[in-house]
Design a protein around this motif. Structure first.
Motif, PDB file in Angstrom:
ATOM      1  N   ARG A   9       0.819  -1.202   0.000  1.00  0.00           N
ATOM      2  CA  ARG A   9       0.000   0.000   0.000  1.00  0.00           C
ATOM      3  C   ARG A   9       0.861   1.264   0.000  1.00  0.00           C
ATOM      4  O   ARG A   9       0.457   2.301  -0.505  1.00  0.00           O
ATOM      5  N   PHE A  10       2.050   1.181   0.587  1.00  0.00           N
ATOM      6  CA  PHE A  10       2.900   2.362   0.735  1.00  0.00           C
ATOM      7  C   PHE A  10       4.009   2.433  -0.309  1.00  0.00           C
ATOM      8  O   PHE A  10       4.962   3.178  -0.148  1.00  0.00           O
ATOM      9  N   ALA A  11       3.894   1.656  -1.363  1.00  0.00           N
ATOM     10  CA  ALA A  11       4.943   1.660  -2.392  1.00  0.00           C
ATOM     11  C   ALA A  11       5.081   3.057  -2.986  1.00  0.00           C
ATOM     12  O   ALA A  11       4.115   3.673  -3.428  1.00  0.00           O
ATOM     13  N   GLY A  12       6.315   3.576  -2.977  1.00  0.00           N
ATOM     14  CA  GLY A  12       6.580   4.891  -3.536  1.00  0.00           C
ATOM     15  C   GLY A  12       6.124   6.045  -2.665  1.00  0.00           C
ATOM     16  O   GLY A  12       6.121   7.189  -3.114  1.00  0.00           O
ATOM     17  N   GLU A  13       5.731   5.775  -1.417  1.00  0.00           N
ATOM     18  CA  GLU A  13       5.265   6.825  -0.526  1.00  0.00           C
ATOM     19  C   GLU A  13       6.149   6.911   0.715  1.00  0.00           C
ATOM     20  O   GLU A  13       6.860   5.967   1.056  1.00  0.00           O
ATOM     21  N   THR A  14       6.081   8.056   1.394  1.00  0.00           N
ATOM     22  CA  THR A  14       6.792   8.252   2.655  1.00  0.00           C
ATOM     23  C   THR A  14       5.765   8.407   3.765  1.00  0.00           C
ATOM     24  O   THR A  14       4.805   9.171   3.630  1.00  0.00           O
TER      25      THR A  14
ATOM     26  N   TYR B  56       7.439  -1.604  13.314  1.00  0.00           N
ATOM     27  CA  TYR B  56       6.737  -2.528  12.416  1.00  0.00           C
ATOM     28  C   TYR B  56       6.926  -2.123  10.955  1.00  0.00           C
ATOM     29  O   TYR B  56       7.273  -2.952  10.104  1.00  0.00           O
ATOM     30  N   LEU B  57       6.687  -0.850  10.646  1.00  0.00           N
ATOM     31  CA  LEU B  57       6.802  -0.399   9.260  1.00  0.00           C
ATOM     32  C   LEU B  57       8.242  -0.464   8.765  1.00  0.00           C
ATOM     33  O   LEU B  57       8.492  -0.741   7.587  1.00  0.00           O
ATOM     34  N   GLN B  58       9.192  -0.204   9.654  1.00  0.00           N
ATOM     35  CA  GLN B  58      10.598  -0.305   9.258  1.00  0.00           C
ATOM     36  C   GLN B  58      10.948  -1.738   8.884  1.00  0.00           C
ATOM     37  O   GLN B  58      11.658  -1.981   7.900  1.00  0.00           O
ATOM     38  N   SER B  59      10.451  -2.697   9.652  1.00  0.00           N
ATOM     39  CA  SER B  59      10.721  -4.101   9.346  1.00  0.00           C
ATOM     40  C   SER B  59      10.058  -4.526   8.038  1.00  0.00           C
ATOM     41  O   SER B  59      10.490  -5.474   7.390  1.00  0.00           O
ATOM     42  N   ALA B  60       8.982  -3.793   7.647  1.00  0.00           N
ATOM     43  CA  ALA B  60       8.290  -4.104   6.393  1.00  0.00           C
ATOM     44  C   ALA B  60       8.913  -3.388   5.206  1.00  0.00           C
ATOM     45  O   ALA B  60       8.445  -3.535   4.072  1.00  0.00           O
ATOM     46  N   GLY B  61       9.971  -2.596   5.446  1.00  0.00           N
ATOM     47  CA  GLY B  61      10.663  -1.927   4.358  1.00  0.00           C
ATOM     48  C   GLY B  61       9.995  -0.671   3.863  1.00  0.00           C
ATOM     49  O   GLY B  61      10.251  -0.236   2.732  1.00  0.00           O
ATOM     50  N   VAL B  62       9.140  -0.048   4.680  1.00  0.00           N
ATOM     51  CA  VAL B  62       8.443   1.175   4.276  1.00  0.00           C
ATOM     52  C   VAL B  62       9.363   2.375   4.487  1.00  0.00           C
ATOM     53  O   VAL B  62      10.101   2.448   5.480  1.00  0.00           O
TER      54      VAL B  62
ATOM     55  N   VAL C 286       5.099  14.426   3.726  1.00  0.00           N
ATOM     56  CA  VAL C 286       4.852  12.989   3.612  1.00  0.00           C
ATOM     57  C   VAL C 286       3.467  12.791   3.023  1.00  0.00           C
ATOM     58  O   VAL C 286       2.640  13.716   3.003  1.00  0.00           O
ATOM     59  N   THR C 287       3.193  11.577   2.555  1.00  0.00           N
ATOM     60  CA  THR C 287       1.891  11.288   1.961  1.00  0.00           C
ATOM     61  C   THR C 287       0.927  10.664   2.961  1.00  0.00           C
ATOM     62  O   THR C 287      -0.290  10.748   2.788  1.00  0.00           O
ATOM     63  N   ARG C 288       1.471  10.058   4.014  1.00  0.00           N
ATOM     64  CA  ARG C 288       0.625   9.413   5.029  1.00  0.00           C
ATOM     65  C   ARG C 288       1.293   9.517   6.395  1.00  0.00           C
ATOM     66  O   ARG C 288       2.503   9.696   6.497  1.00  0.00           O
ATOM     67  N   ALA C 289       0.461   9.357   7.435  1.00  0.00           N
ATOM     68  CA  ALA C 289       0.963   9.279   8.806  1.00  0.00           C
ATOM     69  C   ALA C 289       0.382   8.025   9.450  1.00  0.00           C
ATOM     70  O   ALA C 289      -0.771   7.674   9.195  1.00  0.00           O
ATOM     71  N   ALA C 290       1.180   7.354  10.269  1.00  0.00           N
ATOM     72  CA  ALA C 290       0.733   6.113  10.888  1.00  0.00           C
ATOM     73  C   ALA C 290       0.961   6.163  12.395  1.00  0.00           C
ATOM     74  O   ALA C 290       2.000   6.657  12.859  1.00  0.00           O
ATOM     75  N   ALA C 291      -0.032   5.655  13.154  1.00  0.00           N
ATOM     76  CA  ALA C 291       0.023   5.600  14.615  1.00  0.00           C
ATOM     77  C   ALA C 291      -1.153   4.737  15.060  1.00  0.00           C
ATOM     78  O   ALA C 291      -1.985   4.338  14.224  1.00  0.00           O
TER      79      ALA C 291
END
Length: 353
Positions: free
Chosen positions: A237-242, A254-260, A280-285
């Motif tokens: 879902r986050f391909a090409g996004e920050t 978690y996201l770092q381990s997924a390569g985001v 950035v294009t998205r924020a996660a929490a």
């Protein structure tokens, strides 16, 4: 006489359970008000100012204390106050194996999964985006193949006895069958083509019944594609996004381990500022925390999509070996299984709806 004395002894002698309950009540009275530490963590604990506290965890605690008849006072506190013994209970805390080794944890009263914030799209633009996607093209190709198979089957059965509506030629005949299958699936029913043979009508009946399920699945797929933020696995879902995240949070790990690709900020306010500024294009929490923060900022242009990832169990913490541990757990089970407790959770869980 001995029997009468024994009966009287059994009747008037307090049971061990009653004695234990009486001792517990006496202990509560001697101890005085419980000192309940509150760690600001919206929407679970919200500092309303002047000593007023709100939030899901605070409201759940009030229901528990009312059930148990506990007197208490709410004081701002952190985990070190619990370890030092200056408070009796701390709320809310995020359960973890390391924390359980240091203190006693009550049963979780809520589980927060990762939420993803992004700019809202208009419904029209979302639909257009969905129709222009590769997933929609795959859906159209799959549906066309199904229509061709059903149409070919009907054409094979009808071409000899119903030549007026299903041409005997392969190309035109398959076209007639494809058209009939599509019209029947959409329930438009022009009536220009219809099976005449018994076998053809049987196939048509089965296709009409199957078409109900296919049509419902098609509608669900289109709606899902119209809301791309709510679909698709991570990290695709986050391909090409920050994505902006809070430093040293479970979400960041978690996201770092997924390569985001991540942009790390010291607090939630920083992650949302980066989202609003377009850095950035998205924020996660955690979803509830993210929704509350966006609601407080009045950022109506941003919405939060829920995931089932990175679950955090929110609970209460007590000193190691606390006598209140079992009573608190029983009370929590009673409150959370009641309609009142469920209403509290739902009210804060849907704060942005």
């Amino acid at each position: 006489m001995k029997h009468i004395a024994l009966i009287c002894l059994l009747v008037f002698l307090p049971s061990p359970l009653a004695a234990q309950e009486a001792a517990s009540l006496a202990s509560d009275a001697e101890r005085g008000p419980l000192r309940v530490g509150v760690n600001a963590y919206p929407p679970y604990a919200i500092d309303g100012g002047n000593g007023a506290w709100l939030g899901m965890g605070v409201d759940i605690w009030r229901l528990v204390a009312e059930r148990e008849g506990w007197n208490y006072e709410l004081v701002p506190a952190q985990l070190d106050a619990l370890e030092a013994g200056t408070i009796d209970i701390l709320l809310p805390v995020v359960a973890s194996p390391d924390l359980e080794e240091a203190v006693d944890l009550a049963l979780p009263f809520h589980t927060a999964t990762m939420g993803v914030a992004a700019e809202r799209q208009s419904r029209l633009l979302s639909v257009v985006h969905g129709f222009a996607s590769w997933r929609f093209l795959q859906l159209v190709m799959s549906l066309s193949a199904l229509l061709l198979i059903v149409g070919a089957l009907v054409w094979v059965v009808e071409r000899r006895r119903n030549e007026g509506e299903f041409n005997r030629g392969i190309v035109k005949g398959l076209g007639d069958g494809f058209w009939w299958a599509g019209v029947t699936l959409t329930t438009i029913g022009y009536g220009d083509k219809s099976p005449k043979t018994l076998l053809g009508r049987g196939i048509a009946m089965l296709w009409m019944l199957m078409g109900l399920a296919v049509s419902a699945a098609l509608t669900a797929a289109v709606v899902t594609m119209a809301e791309p933020g709510r679909s698709g696995p991570l990290p695709e879902r986050f391909a090409g996004e920050t994505v902006s995240v809070i430093a040293d949070s479970t979400t960041a790990r978690y996201l770092q381990s997924a390569g985001v690709d991540l942009a790390v900020y010291p607090d939630l306010d920083g992650t949302l500022r980066a989202l609003q500024s377009g850095d950035v294009t998205r924020a996660a929490a955690p979803g509830p925390v993210l929704r509350h923060a966006i609601d407080e900022r009045g950022s109506v242009d941003f919405g939060v999509s829920d995931t089932t990832l990175d679950p955090l169990m929110i609970t209460f913490a007590l000193p190691e070996g606390s006598a209140l541990h079992e009573r608190l757990n029983r009370a929590l089970l009673d409150v959370l299984s009641s309609e009142t407790g469920w209403d509290v959770v739902q009210r804060y869980d849907k704060i942005d709806e």
